[in-house]
Design an enzyme around this catalytic site. Structure first.
Site, PDB file in Angstrom:
ATOM      1  N   TYR A  98       0.899  -1.207  -0.067  1.00  0.00           N
ATOM      2  CA  TYR A  98       0.161  -0.061  -0.052  1.00  0.00           C
ATOM      3  C   TYR A  98       0.937   1.118   0.027  1.00  0.00           C
ATOM      4  O   TYR A  98       0.427   2.356  -0.558  1.00  0.00           O
ATOM      5  CB  TYR A  98      -1.028  -0.047   1.205  1.00  0.00           C
ATOM      6  CG  TYR A  98      -2.271  -1.045   1.058  1.00  0.00           C
ATOM      7  CD1 TYR A  98      -3.418  -0.651   0.432  1.00  0.00           C
ATOM      8  CD2 TYR A  98      -2.196  -2.404   1.609  1.00  0.00           C
ATOM      9  CE1 TYR A  98      -4.232  -1.212   0.237  1.00  0.00           C
ATOM     10  CE2 TYR A  98      -3.138  -3.019   1.416  1.00  0.00           C
ATOM     11  CZ  TYR A  98      -4.385  -2.642   0.644  1.00  0.00           C
ATOM     12  OH  TYR A  98      -5.385  -3.436   0.651  1.00  0.00           O
ATOM     13  N   GLU A 140      -8.002  -7.594   5.373  1.00  0.00           N
ATOM     14  CA  GLU A 140      -7.175  -8.789   4.638  1.00  0.00           C
ATOM     15  C   GLU A 140      -6.231  -9.373   6.036  1.00  0.00           C
ATOM     16  O   GLU A 140      -6.021 -10.485   5.704  1.00  0.00           O
ATOM     17  CB  GLU A 140      -6.309  -8.061   3.803  1.00  0.00           C
ATOM     18  CG  GLU A 140      -6.917  -7.589   2.533  1.00  0.00           C
ATOM     19  CD  GLU A 140      -6.297  -6.393   1.784  1.00  0.00           C
ATOM     20  OE1 GLU A 140      -5.088  -6.124   2.030  1.00  0.00           O
ATOM     21  OE2 GLU A 140      -6.887  -5.543   1.055  1.00  0.00           O
TER      22      GLU A 140
END
Length: 388
Positions: A98, A140
């Site tokens: 990310y 996640e």
């Protein structure tokens, strides 16, 4: 929660950013793959980059999230984020990635909006990005933790390869090592990592069509002559070969209860509904089940025998078939709910091409089915359903 400082900035700039998002996405991916070409190996789809669907997916997800935050600053779009989180886990995405995405995405935003961007605008959109990213990372992390192992990928051996209809193949796989197997739920899918002729690995997601909850994986892949993965699966992968599979993913699964079910599918979208139907047959369920399937021709129905037999084995199941090239036992043309009586209190499960799901979802809503009882799996880049 979107801050009170950022809310008016995002609301004011959302139309412009939304309009520019396709160009931002193209710019972003060009930057990302220039800096990290290794991400094409086992993560990003080369086919989806070429045809533009990956760019559409990124633009749609960010714009959809930002729109939700403007309209609902104290909540997050759970359906959209859950779908993305499951997809990310099927690809083995990790939190550190990310940061990589943030750098190249915001460099792209700064370039594409160079004539209007200010520190305040950049700060507000940074907040939106990290609100979305941190929520996904948390989701996640939970999905990874719920698996029976801590490996994003494990080797599986092809034990059977069988024709399924005129242009699909069903693969049955068993574990190739001692990695603990995560049981699957009816309707889930796995990521399948396949080595291409040039040595690069590509990943596609395939619904598990049978044997839910067991140490066996069964999926059916229809040949896509314009793609990279299915031609290799069809022509090169043989019994005894190994493939890398993710743990089962997907939040569109069979819910507990005894209320009626409508399983509507088109084309190879029959695979998750076939999984749900197989689970019901194995349980000898007495639930009322209406199976609806649409196909171009009878010979293309990949899971015809499995679905027909499972529906016939259930005490309260019916099956309706639509074919563009009809037979004496089918309806002609595209699926329509006009002549179908949907049972009261039914849950509807949809899977197939996006135009099919748009049409049947709209028809189901018109017939009185509440939106929260219509479930669907989206494998394409069009995220319109996520907030619908």
């Amino acid at each position: 929660m979107l801050s009170t400082q950022s809310h008016p900035i995002i609301e004011a700039t959302l139309p412009l950013v939304g309009e520019k998002m396709p160009e931002i996405a193209k710019n972003f991916y060009a930057r990302l793959f220039t800096a990290h070409p290794e991400l094409f190996d086992g993560l990003f789809s080369r086919s989806n980059q070429k045809n533009g669907t990956q760019q559409q997916a990124l633009a749609g997800s960010i714009a959809g999230f930002a729109t939700h935050m403007v309209n609902n600053p104290d909540s997050a779009p759970e359906i959209l984020l859950a779908r993305i989180a499951h997809k990310h886990v099927s690809l083995g995405i990790v939190p550190e990635q990310y940061d990589v995405v943030y750098k190249h995405l915001f460099d792209a935003i700064a370039e594409e909006l160079s004539d209007v961007i200010t520190a305040e605008i950049a700060g507000a959109w940074t907040e939106v990005y990290w609100l979305m990213a941190h929520t996904l990372i948390k989701m996640e992390k939970g999905l990874y933790a719920s698996a029976a192992n801590d490996k994003p990928w494990a080797p599986w051996t092809v034990s059977k390869k069988e024709a399924a209809g005129s242009d699909a193949v069903t693969f049955t796989l068993v574990p190739a090592d001692e990695t603990p197997v995560t049981p699957s739920q009816p309707g889930q899918y796995v990521g399948v990592k396949v080595r291409m002729p040039d040595g690069v690995h590509q990943v596609r997601q395939y619904s598990l069509a049978a044997d839910d909850g067991t140490a066996v994986r069964v999926f059916t892949a229809r040949l896509d002559t314009e793609g990279e993965v299915t031609p290799v699966l069809h022509n090169s992968v043989q019994v005894g070969d190994q493939l890398m599979l993710s743990n089962p993913c997907g939040d569109v699964t069979l819910a507990d209860g005894d209320h009626p079910l409508v399983l509507a599918s088109a084309g190879i979208g029959c695979t998750p509904t076939a999984s749900i139907l197989r689970s019901l047959a194995q349980q000898e369920s007495r639930r009322e089940v209406l199976v609806l399937h649409a196909e171009a021709s009878l010979d293309r129905w990949a899971l015809r025998e499995q679905m027909s037999n499972d529906a016939a084995s259930l005490e309260s199941a019916g099956l309706e078939l639509w074919l563009e090239t009809p037979t004496s036992d089918s309806r002609e043309g595209f699926m329509s709910l006009d002549a179908i009586t949907i049972p009261d209190n039914a849950s509807v499960y949809l899977c197939g091409p996006l135009p099919f799901m748009r049409s049947i979802r709209s028809q189901a809503l018109k017939s009185g089915v509440p939106a929260d009882r219509i479930h669907y799996e989206v494998f394409g880049s069009d995220l319109w359903l996520a907030n619908a």
